[in-house]
Design an enzyme around this catalytic site. Structure first.
Site, mmCIF file in Angstrom:
data_model
loop_
_atom_site.group_PDB
_atom_site.id
_atom_site.type_symbol
_atom_site.label_atom_id
_atom_site.label_comp_id
_atom_site.label_asym_id
_atom_site.label_seq_id
_atom_site.Cartn_x
_atom_site.Cartn_y
_atom_site.Cartn_z
ATOM 1 N N CYS A 9 0.534 6.085 5.912
ATOM 2 C CA CYS A 9 1.292 7.003 6.043
ATOM 3 C C CYS A 9 0.367 8.185 6.458
ATOM 4 O O CYS A 9 -1.133 8.146 6.026
ATOM 5 C CB CYS A 9 2.043 7.701 5.088
ATOM 6 S SG CYS A 9 3.174 6.333 4.331
ATOM 7 N N GLY A 35 2.081 6.429 11.085
ATOM 8 C CA GLY A 35 3.521 6.172 10.624
ATOM 9 C C GLY A 35 4.436 6.726 11.673
ATOM 10 O O GLY A 35 4.555 7.951 11.887
ATOM 11 N N ASN A 109 0.260 8.794 0.469
ATOM 12 C CA ASN A 109 -0.124 7.731 1.045
ATOM 13 C C ASN A 109 -0.870 6.673 0.352
ATOM 14 O O ASN A 109 -1.780 7.092 -0.366
ATOM 15 C CB ASN A 109 -0.968 8.346 2.367
ATOM 16 C CG ASN A 109 -1.884 7.221 3.150
ATOM 17 O OD1 ASN A 109 -2.863 7.599 3.571
ATOM 18 N ND2 ASN A 109 -1.381 6.164 3.242
ATOM 19 N N GLY A 110 -0.392 5.519 0.423
ATOM 20 C CA GLY A 110 -0.986 4.562 -0.512
ATOM 21 C C GLY A 110 0.194 3.778 -1.260
ATOM 22 O O GLY A 110 1.390 3.843 -0.879
ATOM 23 N N TYR A 251 -8.898 -0.270 12.455
ATOM 24 C CA TYR A 251 -7.707 -0.368 13.275
ATOM 25 C C TYR A 251 -7.001 0.825 12.997
ATOM 26 O O TYR A 251 -6.449 1.690 14.163
ATOM 27 C CB TYR A 251 -6.736 -1.431 13.088
ATOM 28 C CG TYR A 251 -5.371 -1.188 13.448
ATOM 29 C CD1 TYR A 251 -5.157 -1.667 14.718
ATOM 30 C CD2 TYR A 251 -4.462 -0.669 12.758
ATOM 31 C CE1 TYR A 251 -3.793 -1.187 15.182
ATOM 32 C CE2 TYR A 251 -3.152 -0.475 13.128
ATOM 33 C CZ TYR A 251 -2.992 -0.730 14.460
ATOM 34 O OH TYR A 251 -1.572 -0.555 14.795
#
Ligand code: 5GP
Ligand code: MG
Length: 471
Positions: A9, A35, A109-110, A251
Site C-alpha cells: 500500500c 496499490g 501499510n504492512g 521491485y
C-alpha cells in the site's frame, strides 16, 4: 492486470494546508504503483471528518467534485492492494471511526502477524468488527484504551502490535505517522513551506514540490499538530534489529524515490552490476523487461560492457477497465502490454533482465514473443534470488505452492520459461551490492523471518475464521 502478484500500500498525509485533499490526491497519484485496487482520502475541517473511497485507480476514484467534498487543512490518503482481507470497498482505507475521544482515521501499510490473536481477544471482550482487514484492530485497541491523553492510548496500542506496520492516523488535533520497530516499510517526512507531509516514498514529496526532511525512524511515532512536530519512541524498551524490506528496492518502490537511506534506482543499478559479475554470458544486447527490469539491466550492461537496448515497449494504459480479449484471441493478450521491436531483436543474442520471477507465467509469455520477433538466443538474468517463501509483512506474493522457484529446480524453470540460460542473483551478492546487510529483511528468498508468526499469515485468515462462526 496480467502481472503475477500484487502490491502492498501507499500512504500520504498532510497537516495544515488549505489544499490538503488536492495535495493528498497528487501524492496518492504518485504512489499508485503501491496499490491499484482501491484509493481513499479522509480530511478533517475542524468540525468533522470527510471521507471518499472507491475501488480502482486514484484517477478513477477522485474527480474535481469529490475533492470539493473533502474540505479541511489536514488529510490522510491510502492506495490499496489487498494484503489482508479481500478486495472490497468495505475493506478499503483509510478507516474512520468515532469513539469516546472523537473521530479518528487510520491508514496502514504492512501486515500484523498477531492480527488473528488480537482480534480474537477483542471479540471475546465484545468488539464488533466491520471489516476483515487487520488495520481495524488498531482502531479497536485505541478505542479500548482508557488513558487521559490520546498520546498514551497510542503508545499503549502500538506496543500490542507485532509485525509490519507503517501507519498514518488523523485525529481531530494531529497527524501521526508511525513505523514499526523493524522498519519493514518506508515512511518519509517532508515539508512544503510550513506544512508537514508524510509519505511512503519521496516521489510523493517531489510531485507536490515538498522538500525531503528525513525518514521517520523505525520505532518512531511523529505527532504533528498546532505546536509543531513531536517525536515519540513507543517501543524504546523493545530493542529489535532493522528489517527493511529488500523487495522494496528490488521491485516495489519507484526508482525515482529514496527509501531506507538509498536511491532506489542506484540500488537497482548495483544489483544489475553484481548480476553481471555473477552470471556473465556472451551476447549482443542487454534488454530490460520493462519497466521493473530497467535499472538492473542498465547495471548489467555497464558492468558487462554489452550494449543496452530497449527492445520491448510497454503500454502503460492497461488499467482496470481494460476488456480482456476473448478466449480465441487470448494469445494476443501479452501484446496488449508488451510489444517487442523486431528490428532490434532479430538475429540477436539477448540478455534479458527482470527484477523477479514469481509464478513464471508472464516471463514465459514474454520470452515466447521475443522468440517470435527473431531472437537468436535468450539469456535471462534476475536481479534477486529465487522467490521461494511467503511474505507476512505486507507483500502480496501468491501462496508458496504458486511460487515457481518452490516447485521447480533452476533447470526446470529455465526450461519452463524457454531460455538458453537462467541466472538469479545470489543472496550474498545481493546483500553485498546493497550494503548494510543486517538492516534488511530477506525472508521471501532466505526463509529467515525476522518476526515469528503463528501460522496465520494468510491474507484471508480473518475471513476464514469469521466464516467458521467465530465472529
Ligand atoms: P511471472 O513471470 O512470475 O508471472 O511475473 C514476473 C513479473 O512479475 C516481473 O516482471 C516482476 O516485475 C513482476 N512482479 C514481481 N512482483 C510483483 C508484484 O508484487 N506485483 C506485480 N504486479 N508484479 C510483480
Ligand atoms: Mg515486471
Amino acid at each position: 492486470m496480467d502481472e503475477a502478484v500484487k502490491h502492498s500500500c501507499g500512504l500520504f498525509g498532510i497537516y495544515g494546508h488549505r489544499d490538503a485533499a488536492r495535495l493528498t490526491y497528487l501524492g496518492l497519484y504518485s504512489l499508485q504503483h503501491r496499490g491499484e485496487e482501491a484509493a481513499g482520502i479522509v480530511t478533517y475541517d475542524g468540525k468533522a471528518m470527510h471521507t471518499h473511497k472507491g475501488m480502482g485507480l486514484v484517477s478513477e476514484v477522485f474527480h474535481e467534485q469529490t475533492l470539493h467534498g473533502l474540505p479541511g487543512r489536514t488529510a490522510i490518503g491510502h492506495t490499496r492492494y489487498s494484503t489482508t482481507g479481500s478486495s472490497t470497498l468495505k475493506n478499503s482505507q483509510p478507516l474512520v471511526v468515532t469513539y469516546a475521544k472523537g473521530s479518528i482515521a487510520v491508514a496502514h501499510n504492512g501486515n500484523l502477524v498477531n492480527a488473528y490473536e488480537l482480534r480474537q481477544q477483542l471479540e471475546a471482550n465484545g468488539s464488533i468488527f466491520q471489516t476483515t482487514v487487520d488495520s481495524e484492530i488498531i482502531l479497536h485497541l485505541l478505542a479500548r484504551a482508557t488513558n487521559k491523553e490520546f498520546q498514551d492510548d497510542l503508545v499503549e496500542c502500538l506496543r500490542l502490535l507485532k509485525g509490519a506496520f507503517t501507519l498514518l492516523f488523523l485525529t481531530e488535533r494531529e497527524l501521526v505517522g508511525v513505523r514499526d520497530p523493524n522498519g519493514f516499510r518506508p515512511l518519509v517526512l517532508g515539508r512544503l513551506n510550513k506544512t508537514h507531509v508524510l509519505a511512503s516514498e519521496t516521489c510523493a514529496l517531489d510531485i507536490i514540490g515538498a522538500k525531503f526532511v528525513r525518514e521517520v525512524e523505525p520505532g518512531e511515532a511523529v505527532c504533528i499538530g498546532a505546536g509543531g512536530l513531536r517525536s515519540l519512541r513507543p517501543f524504546k524498551d523493545q530493542p529489535t534489529g532493522r528489517s527493511h524490506c529488500l523487495f522494496e528496492h528490488v521491485y516495489f518502490a519507484r526508482p525515482d524515490s529514496h527509501i531506507f537511506g538509498e536511491s532506489v534506482q542506484a540500488v537497482r543499478v548495483k544489483l544489475g552490476r553484481q548480476l553481471a559479475r555473477e552470471h556473465p554470458v556472451e551476447a549482443d544486447l542487454v534488454m530490460p523487461i520493462p519497466d521493473s527490469g530497467n535499472f538492473a539491466a542498465l547495471g548489467y550492461s555497464l558492468e558487462s560492457k554489452i550494449p543496452f537496448a530497449l527492445g520491448m515497449i510497454r503500454n502503460h494504459y492497461v488499467g482496470r477497465t481494460f476488456i480482456q480479449p476473448a478466449q480465441e484471441i487470448r494469445d494476443l493478450k501479452i501484446r496488449v502490454k508488451f510489444n517487442p521491436i523486431r528490428e532490434i531483436i532479430k538475429g540477436k543474442r539477448l540478455v534479458i533482465v527482470d527484477d523477479s520471477i514469481v509464478r513464471g507465467n508472464t516471463t514465459r509469455a514474454r520470452v515466447k514473443s521475443l522468440r517470435e520477433a527473431g531472437a537468436k538466443a535468450i539469456h535471462m538474468r534476475v536481479s534477486c534470488p529465487p522467490t521461494k517463501h511467503a511474505c507476512f509483512y505486507g507483500i502480496d506474493f501468491p501462496s508458496k505452492r504458486e511460487l515457481i522457484a518452490n516447485r521447480l529446480s533452476l533447470d526446470e524453470i529455465r526450461t519452463f520459461i524457454g531460455v538458453e540460460s537462467l541466472g538469479y542473483l545470489s543472496l550474498d551478492g545481493m546483500l553485498k551490492a546493497v550494503g548494510r546487510p543486517a538492516d534488511y529483511c530477506t525472508a521471501c528468498w532466505s526463509g529467515t523471518y525476522p518476526i515469528p508468526f503463528g501460522g496465520e499469515g494468510d491474507k484471508f485468515a480473518l475471513e476464514k475464521h469469521a466464516g467458521q462462526g467465530r465472529c
